[in-house]
Scaffold this active site. Sequence first.
Site, PDB file in Angstrom:
ATOM      1  N   HIS A 267      -7.702  -5.589   0.720  1.00  0.00           N
ATOM      2  CA  HIS A 267      -6.468  -4.869   1.059  1.00  0.00           C
ATOM      3  C   HIS A 267      -5.754  -5.542   2.225  1.00  0.00           C
ATOM      4  CE1 HIS A 267      -3.911  -1.497   0.358  1.00  0.00           C
ATOM      5  NE2 HIS A 267      -4.094  -0.941   1.535  1.00  0.00           N
TER       6      HIS A 267
ATOM      7  N   ASP B 110      -0.660  -4.190  -3.626  1.00  0.00           N
ATOM      8  CA  ASP B 110      -1.805  -3.275  -3.505  1.00  0.00           C
ATOM      9  C   ASP B 110      -1.307  -1.832  -3.313  1.00  0.00           C
ATOM     10  OD1 ASP B 110      -5.008  -4.180  -1.969  1.00  0.00           O
ATOM     11  OD2 ASP B 110      -4.385  -3.879  -4.037  1.00  0.00           O
TER      12      ASP B 110
ATOM     13  N   SER C 238       0.824  -1.209   0.000  1.00  0.00           N
ATOM     14  CA  SER C 238       0.000   0.000   0.000  1.00  0.00           C
ATOM     15  C   SER C 238       0.867   1.272   0.000  1.00  0.00           C
ATOM     16  CB  SER C 238      -0.982  -0.044   1.174  1.00  0.00           C
ATOM     17  OG  SER C 238      -2.081   0.792   0.916  1.00  0.00           O
TER      18      SER C 238
END
Length: 396
Positions: A317, A261, A238
């Site tokens: 996620h 991600d 992320s």
Amino acid sequence: GSSSTEKFYRIPKGKGPHSVGCTDLMTENAVEGSFLRLYYPSCNATDNEEAPWIPDKEYYQGLSDFLNMYRVVGERLFQYYVGSVTCPAKSNAAFKLGEKYPLLIFSHGLGAFRTIYSAICIEMASQGFVVAAVEHRDESASATYYCKKKSLSEPREESTSSLEKEWIYYRKLKTGEEERCLRHKQVQQRAQECIKALNLILKINSGEEVTNVLNSNFDWNSLKDSVDTSRIAVMGHSFGGATVIESLSKEIRFRCGIALDAWMLPVGDDIYQNSVQQPLLFINSEKFQWADNILKMKKLSSNDTNKKMITIKGSVHQSFPDFTFVSGGLIGRFFKLKGEIDPNEAIDISNHASLAFLQKHLSLKKDFDQWDSLVDGIGPNVIPGTNIDLPPAEPE
Ligand SMILES: CCN(CC)CCN(C[C@]12C[C@](c3ccc(C(F)(F)F)cc3)(C1)C2)C(=O)Cn1c(SCc2ccc(F)cc2)nc(=O)c2c1C=CC2
């Protein structure tokens, strides 16, 4: 005990040929120092304990801040539910000598910290990597600390093992503050911290003495000549995915990168002037992505065969951090910590695709090429590219 529930809610062990050890390293008595958890191939140390998963209660306090919970509530909830969780790596186990291991630098996400991606880091270490999971001091971590210098006036008895920890907590966005601006500044600091960690490990590998300000009895000299200094990669989740991109563009010794991600907002527009030359793999969850984010990844990958993207079907996620394994079904689904796909299946796809990509671009001599098809998005629960509908490409 070994009750079935405990086994069920456990962070998966490494599946590779090596046992895994882990140990913490902090340099300098300042926020500018390095702080990382090292996961490494270890001798089969039966008498070493498994490492605590979340080592200080201040991380619970930081998580409460991040999740907008009252600290007095969050701290007790976390203590009750995950206080006894250990990560399946032996604390300070002896380093396994005899091989030069490729090096992986791992960058955590927003509100996370160095210890909560242990399923990924331990798998990579079990497959023969040295993995340095950095803890960022850019105020994006739920919590982190540095050890203050012992003031001369303090009693100097050797027994004082209690370190004076100076905690830094998650910095919330201020009202009216431009998120892009803050995150862009943070991602630059994060990249510098990854490069600093790389240099620190290379320094240790060269046999230079390094002072670990944490009280651990791990013998850092055993890492001398054990890192394959030509086989180095960077990986992150992320915000840590954006950090991968920034780190690749700043440090050519990172020979390739894997962005899990990735959150593209922190990545500055300058990056799109093809400043990422190295191979890059985007491994996306099905539920986190959105068109604008994907478009930035595509802009970065513009017809470069060394830049690949796959999406894991049924994943979310939180399929990448460890909470997906330690949360029960109910909480897991409520907080979207689990997708439809079994968490172990999802992490296996991510890890196997990562290993295949690393073998290809670090020219490893292992059998990870067995998973090459996953990197092309071929296999159960995986698709090439993205599931997100994109607006028709602008006519050139
Ligand atoms: C609350 C509002 N909001 C603050 C900005 C947080 C919104 N949020 C979704 C959350 C994290 C969530 C979460 C975690 C963990 C439990 C627990 F109970 F299991 F501990 C529960 C609930 C709440 C799912 C995210 O930020 C998602 N996210 C993350 S999550 C990384 C992380 C952090 C802490 C962890 F313990 C595990 C994983 N890393 C990023 O780099 C980015 C994003 C978004 C954009 C960039």
